[in-house]
Motif scaffolding. Structure first.
Motif, short mmCIF file in Angstrom:
data_model
loop_
_atom_site.label_atom_id
_atom_site.label_comp_id
_atom_site.label_asym_id
_atom_site.label_seq_id
_atom_site.Cartn_x
_atom_site.Cartn_y
_atom_site.Cartn_z
N VAL A 46 0.82 -1.20 0.00
CA VAL A 46 0.00 0.00 0.00
C VAL A 46 0.86 1.26 0.00
N LEU A 47 2.16 1.09 0.10
CA LEU A 47 3.08 2.21 0.15
C LEU A 47 3.64 2.52 -1.24
N ASP A 48 4.01 3.77 -1.45
CA ASP A 48 4.64 4.11 -2.72
C ASP A 48 6.14 3.82 -2.66
N GLU A 49 6.83 4.03 -3.76
CA GLU A 49 8.24 3.66 -3.86
C GLU A 49 9.12 4.46 -2.91
N HIS A 50 8.67 5.61 -2.49
CA HIS A 50 9.45 6.43 -1.56
C HIS A 50 9.18 6.01 -0.12
N ALA A 51 7.92 5.90 0.25
CA ALA A 51 7.58 5.59 1.65
C ALA A 51 8.11 4.23 2.08
N ILE A 52 8.16 3.27 1.16
CA ILE A 52 8.58 1.93 1.54
C ILE A 52 10.07 1.88 1.88
N ARG A 53 10.81 2.93 1.51
CA ARG A 53 12.24 2.97 1.81
C ARG A 53 12.54 3.56 3.19
N SER A 54 11.53 3.95 3.94
CA SER A 54 11.78 4.70 5.17
C SER A 54 12.50 3.92 6.25
N SER A 55 12.43 2.58 6.22
CA SER A 55 13.15 1.80 7.22
C SER A 55 14.48 1.27 6.68
N GLU A 56 14.80 1.61 5.47
CA GLU A 56 16.06 1.20 4.84
C GLU A 56 17.24 1.98 5.43
#
Length: 294
Positions: free
Chosen positions: A46-56
Protein backbone atom coordinates in the motif's frame (compact mmCIF):
# COMPACT_ATOMS: atom_id res chain seq x y z
CA UNK A 1 14.01 -15.85 -9.60
CA UNK A 2 10.22 -15.99 -9.23
CA UNK A 3 7.91 -15.93 -6.24
CA UNK A 4 4.86 -18.12 -5.77
CA UNK A 5 2.73 -15.93 -8.00
CA UNK A 6 5.25 -15.97 -10.85
CA UNK A 7 6.43 -12.41 -10.34
CA UNK A 8 10.09 -11.44 -10.32
CA UNK A 9 11.68 -11.31 -6.88
CA UNK A 10 14.79 -9.32 -5.97
CA UNK A 11 17.67 -11.09 -7.70
CA UNK A 12 20.59 -10.83 -5.27
CA UNK A 13 20.65 -12.09 -1.70
CA UNK A 14 23.97 -10.38 -1.01
CA UNK A 15 27.14 -8.99 -2.54
CA UNK A 16 30.60 -9.47 -1.05
CA UNK A 17 33.46 -7.08 -1.72
CA UNK A 18 36.72 -8.92 -1.10
CA UNK A 19 40.12 -7.32 -0.50
CA UNK A 20 43.03 -8.19 -2.77
CA UNK A 21 44.70 -9.65 0.32
CA UNK A 22 42.80 -10.73 3.43
CA UNK A 23 44.90 -8.85 5.97
CA UNK A 24 42.22 -8.23 8.59
CA UNK A 25 40.19 -10.36 10.96
CA UNK A 26 37.38 -7.79 10.65
CA UNK A 27 34.29 -8.33 8.51
CA UNK A 28 32.09 -5.31 7.81
CA UNK A 29 28.41 -5.91 6.99
CA UNK A 30 25.36 -3.91 5.96
CA UNK A 31 22.20 -6.04 6.26
CA UNK A 32 19.66 -3.20 5.89
CA UNK A 33 20.92 -1.13 2.93
CA UNK A 34 19.49 -3.41 0.22
CA UNK A 35 17.42 -1.49 -2.31
CA UNK A 36 16.39 -4.04 -4.94
CA UNK A 37 12.64 -3.39 -4.81
CA UNK A 38 10.97 -5.77 -7.24
CA UNK A 39 7.93 -4.48 -9.10
CA UNK A 40 5.83 -7.38 -7.84
CA UNK A 41 6.67 -6.45 -4.24
CA UNK A 42 5.80 -2.81 -4.79
CA UNK A 43 2.48 -3.74 -6.43
CA UNK A 44 1.46 -5.74 -3.36
CA UNK A 45 2.24 -2.87 -1.00
CA UNK A 46 0.00 0.00 0.00
CA UNK A 47 3.08 2.21 0.15
CA UNK A 48 4.64 4.11 -2.72
CA UNK A 49 8.24 3.66 -3.86
CA UNK A 50 9.45 6.43 -1.56
CA UNK A 51 7.58 5.59 1.65
CA UNK A 52 8.58 1.93 1.54
CA UNK A 53 12.24 2.97 1.81
CA UNK A 54 11.78 4.70 5.17
CA UNK A 55 13.15 1.80 7.22
CA UNK A 56 16.06 1.20 4.84
CA UNK A 57 19.59 2.01 6.00
CA UNK A 58 20.02 4.09 2.88
CA UNK A 59 23.61 4.68 1.71
CA UNK A 60 25.21 2.80 4.61
CA UNK A 61 26.77 0.44 2.06
CA UNK A 62 28.41 3.43 0.37
CA UNK A 63 29.77 4.66 3.69
CA UNK A 64 31.56 1.39 4.48
CA UNK A 65 32.36 -0.14 1.10
CA UNK A 66 35.95 1.10 1.40
CA UNK A 67 36.69 -1.84 3.74
CA UNK A 68 38.47 -3.98 1.11
CA UNK A 69 41.03 -1.22 0.61
CA UNK A 70 42.21 -1.96 4.13
CA UNK A 71 42.28 -5.73 3.90
CA UNK A 72 38.77 -6.45 5.24
CA UNK A 73 35.76 -8.08 3.57
CA UNK A 74 32.43 -6.27 3.23
CA UNK A 75 29.06 -8.00 2.76
CA UNK A 76 25.87 -6.12 1.92
CA UNK A 77 22.30 -7.24 1.42
CA UNK A 78 20.52 -7.07 -1.91
CA UNK A 79 16.91 -7.50 -0.79
CA UNK A 80 15.49 -4.52 1.13
CA UNK A 81 14.63 -4.59 4.81
CA UNK A 82 10.93 -4.05 4.07
CA UNK A 83 10.98 -7.33 2.13
CA UNK A 84 12.97 -9.41 4.64
CA UNK A 85 14.82 -8.33 7.76
CA UNK A 86 18.19 -10.06 8.02
CA UNK A 87 18.64 -8.76 11.56
CA UNK A 88 15.87 -11.01 12.87
CA UNK A 89 15.76 -14.72 13.61
CA UNK A 90 13.98 -16.81 10.95
CA UNK A 91 11.52 -17.92 13.63
CA UNK A 92 10.40 -14.33 14.34
CA UNK A 93 7.24 -14.71 12.24
CA UNK A 94 4.37 -12.27 12.69
CA UNK A 95 0.89 -13.86 12.76
CA UNK A 96 -0.57 -10.47 11.87
CA UNK A 97 1.04 -10.59 8.42
CA UNK A 98 1.62 -14.32 7.75
CA UNK A 99 -1.32 -16.69 7.46
CA UNK A 100 -1.50 -19.67 9.79
CA UNK A 101 1.33 -18.61 12.11
CA UNK A 102 0.71 -19.18 15.80
CA UNK A 103 1.74 -16.55 18.31
CA UNK A 104 4.48 -17.99 20.51
CA UNK A 105 5.03 -15.92 23.62
CA UNK A 106 5.65 -12.18 23.58
CA UNK A 107 8.32 -10.91 21.23
CA UNK A 108 8.45 -7.09 21.25
CA UNK A 109 9.95 -6.94 17.77
CA UNK A 110 7.25 -9.12 16.27
CA UNK A 111 4.53 -7.35 18.26
CA UNK A 112 5.64 -4.01 16.82
CA UNK A 113 5.47 -5.38 13.27
CA UNK A 114 9.22 -5.80 12.85
CA UNK A 115 9.65 -9.55 12.52
CA UNK A 116 11.73 -11.32 9.89
CA UNK A 117 8.97 -10.50 7.36
CA UNK A 118 8.13 -6.95 8.43
CA UNK A 119 4.52 -5.84 8.66
CA UNK A 120 5.36 -2.13 8.88
CA UNK A 121 8.06 0.36 7.95
CA UNK A 122 9.10 3.42 9.94
CA UNK A 123 6.42 5.15 12.03
CA UNK A 124 4.26 2.01 11.99
CA UNK A 125 3.04 2.36 8.40
CA UNK A 126 1.61 -0.93 7.12
CA UNK A 127 3.33 -2.49 4.09
CA UNK A 128 0.59 -4.84 2.83
CA UNK A 129 -3.13 -4.86 2.14
CA UNK A 130 -3.54 -8.37 3.51
CA UNK A 131 -1.54 -11.35 4.70
CA UNK A 132 1.18 -13.43 3.06
CA UNK A 133 1.13 -17.21 2.89
CA UNK A 134 3.51 -19.28 4.98
CA UNK A 135 4.94 -20.65 1.73
CA UNK A 136 5.86 -17.18 0.52
CA UNK A 137 7.40 -16.25 3.86
CA UNK A 138 9.48 -19.44 3.83
CA UNK A 139 10.57 -18.80 0.25
CA UNK A 140 11.91 -15.38 1.23
CA UNK A 141 13.76 -16.87 4.18
CA UNK A 142 15.25 -19.67 2.09
CA UNK A 143 16.15 -17.40 -0.84
CA UNK A 144 17.59 -14.40 1.02
CA UNK A 145 17.96 -14.88 4.77
CA UNK A 146 19.73 -18.23 4.71
CA UNK A 147 22.19 -17.42 1.90
CA UNK A 148 23.16 -14.11 3.52
CA UNK A 149 23.79 -15.66 6.92
CA UNK A 150 25.59 -18.66 5.46
CA UNK A 151 27.99 -16.34 3.64
CA UNK A 152 28.43 -14.09 6.68
CA UNK A 153 29.39 -17.04 8.86
CA UNK A 154 31.71 -18.31 6.15
CA UNK A 155 33.52 -14.96 6.10
CA UNK A 156 33.84 -14.94 9.89
CA UNK A 157 35.03 -18.55 10.00
CA UNK A 158 37.64 -17.81 7.36
CA UNK A 159 38.82 -14.73 9.24
CA UNK A 160 39.06 -16.69 12.48
CA UNK A 161 41.01 -19.47 10.78
CA UNK A 162 43.52 -17.00 9.34
CA UNK A 163 43.92 -14.64 12.28
CA UNK A 164 42.87 -16.56 15.37
CA UNK A 165 39.89 -14.26 15.93
CA UNK A 166 37.08 -12.63 13.97
CA UNK A 167 35.35 -9.30 14.47
CA UNK A 168 31.99 -8.48 12.86
CA UNK A 169 31.17 -4.79 12.51
CA UNK A 170 27.45 -4.72 11.70
CA UNK A 171 26.68 -1.35 10.13
CA UNK A 172 23.32 0.40 10.49
CA UNK A 173 21.78 3.86 10.57
CA UNK A 174 19.35 5.41 13.03
CA UNK A 175 16.76 8.18 12.60
CA UNK A 176 17.94 11.49 14.00
CA UNK A 177 14.91 11.57 16.30
CA UNK A 178 16.05 8.35 17.97
CA UNK A 179 18.39 10.39 20.15
CA UNK A 180 15.99 13.25 20.93
CA UNK A 181 15.59 12.00 24.49
CA UNK A 182 19.32 12.26 25.06
CA UNK A 183 19.37 15.77 23.67
CA UNK A 184 16.47 16.83 25.91
CA UNK A 185 18.33 15.51 28.95
CA UNK A 186 21.05 18.05 28.33
CA UNK A 187 23.64 15.50 27.29
CA UNK A 188 25.53 15.84 24.05
CA UNK A 189 23.66 14.09 21.24
CA UNK A 190 25.56 10.98 20.07
CA UNK A 191 26.43 10.59 16.40
CA UNK A 192 27.12 6.88 16.80
CA UNK A 193 25.75 4.17 19.09
CA UNK A 194 27.83 1.01 19.51
CA UNK A 195 25.92 -2.10 20.58
CA UNK A 196 27.70 -5.08 22.12
CA UNK A 197 24.75 -6.39 24.14
CA UNK A 198 26.35 -4.94 27.27
CA UNK A 199 29.53 -6.93 26.81
CA UNK A 200 27.94 -10.26 25.86
CA UNK A 201 28.72 -9.97 22.14
CA UNK A 202 32.27 -8.60 22.11
CA UNK A 203 35.34 -8.28 24.26
CA UNK A 204 35.90 -4.95 25.93
CA UNK A 205 39.22 -4.36 24.20
CA UNK A 206 37.57 -4.79 20.79
CA UNK A 207 34.77 -2.36 21.57
CA UNK A 208 37.24 0.11 23.08
CA UNK A 209 39.26 0.01 19.87
CA UNK A 210 36.21 0.60 17.70
CA UNK A 211 34.96 3.44 19.91
CA UNK A 212 38.38 5.10 19.89
CA UNK A 213 38.44 4.98 16.08
CA UNK A 214 35.11 6.84 15.87
CA UNK A 215 36.07 9.36 18.54
CA UNK A 216 39.41 10.07 16.86
CA UNK A 217 37.52 10.76 13.62
CA UNK A 218 35.37 13.36 15.38
CA UNK A 219 32.20 11.41 16.19
CA UNK A 220 30.35 11.53 19.51
CA UNK A 221 29.87 7.94 20.65
CA UNK A 222 27.76 6.14 23.23
CA UNK A 223 27.21 2.45 23.94
CA UNK A 224 24.13 0.24 24.09
CA UNK A 225 21.52 2.94 24.54
CA UNK A 226 19.06 2.92 22.92
CA UNK A 227 20.48 0.21 20.61
CA UNK A 228 22.34 -2.68 22.24
CA UNK A 229 22.22 -4.95 19.20
CA UNK A 230 19.58 -7.31 17.82
CA UNK A 231 19.67 -10.79 16.30
CA UNK A 232 22.99 -10.50 14.48
CA UNK A 233 25.06 -9.37 17.46
CA UNK A 234 23.32 -11.95 19.64
CA UNK A 235 23.85 -14.79 17.15
CA UNK A 236 27.42 -14.03 16.09
CA UNK A 237 28.93 -12.51 19.21
CA UNK A 238 30.93 -15.28 20.89
CA UNK A 239 33.85 -13.45 22.54
CA UNK A 240 34.88 -16.50 24.59
CA UNK A 241 35.50 -18.27 21.27
CA UNK A 242 37.31 -15.33 19.70
CA UNK A 243 34.36 -14.20 17.59
CA UNK A 244 33.19 -10.66 18.39
CA UNK A 245 30.18 -8.75 17.04
CA UNK A 246 29.55 -5.02 17.41
CA UNK A 247 26.56 -3.15 16.00
CA UNK A 248 27.17 0.37 14.72
CA UNK A 249 24.28 2.84 14.43
CA UNK A 250 25.03 6.17 12.72
CA UNK A 251 22.74 9.20 12.83
CA UNK A 252 21.25 9.50 9.35
CA UNK A 253 21.03 13.27 9.58
CA UNK A 254 24.83 13.47 9.46
CA UNK A 255 24.98 12.43 5.83
CA UNK A 256 21.48 12.38 4.31
CA UNK A 257 18.19 14.21 4.03
CA UNK A 258 15.95 11.74 5.83
CA UNK A 259 12.72 13.04 4.31
CA UNK A 260 13.95 12.94 0.71
CA UNK A 261 16.22 9.90 1.23
CA UNK A 262 19.09 11.61 -0.54
CA UNK A 263 22.71 12.29 0.44
CA UNK A 264 23.09 15.76 1.90
CA UNK A 265 25.92 18.25 1.46
CA UNK A 266 27.96 16.62 4.21
CA UNK A 267 27.89 13.13 2.71
CA UNK A 268 31.40 13.16 1.26
CA UNK A 269 32.90 14.59 4.46
CA UNK A 270 31.20 11.91 6.59
CA UNK A 271 32.26 9.27 4.08
CA UNK A 272 35.87 10.45 4.37
CA UNK A 273 35.71 10.43 8.18
CA UNK A 274 34.31 6.91 8.15
CA UNK A 275 37.08 5.82 5.84
CA UNK A 276 39.52 6.76 8.59
CA UNK A 277 37.41 4.77 11.05
CA UNK A 278 37.35 1.71 8.80
CA UNK A 279 41.10 1.94 8.23
CA UNK A 280 41.73 1.96 11.98
CA UNK A 281 39.22 -0.75 12.86
CA UNK A 282 40.57 -3.01 10.12
CA UNK A 283 43.91 -2.91 11.91
CA UNK A 284 42.55 -5.10 14.67
CA UNK A 285 44.57 -8.29 14.40
CA UNK A 286 47.05 -7.10 11.79
CA UNK A 287 50.21 -5.07 11.46
CA UNK A 288 49.90 -1.42 10.53
CA UNK A 289 49.40 -0.91 6.78
CA UNK A 290 51.82 1.39 4.95
CA UNK A 291 50.67 4.99 4.91
CA UNK A 292 50.27 4.89 1.12
CA UNK A 293 47.51 2.30 1.49
CA UNK A 294 45.37 4.74 3.45
Amino acid sequence: MFDLEGFIMPMTAYEVLHPDRNLSCVVFASPHSGRDYAGSFLRRSVLDEHAIRSSEDAFVDRLFDCAPRFGASFIKAGAPRAYIDLNRAPEELDPSVIEGVSRQGHNPRVASGLGVIPRVVANGRAIYRGKLSQEEAQLRIDSYWRPYHAKLQELLTRAHRRHGQAVLVDCHSMPHEAMDGVARSGMRRPDVVLGDRFGAAAGGEVVDRIEAAFVDAGFVVTRNSPFAGAYITQAYGRPSRGQHAVQVEIDRALYMNERLIRPNGAFEAVQAALQRVVAEVAQIGQERLPLAAE
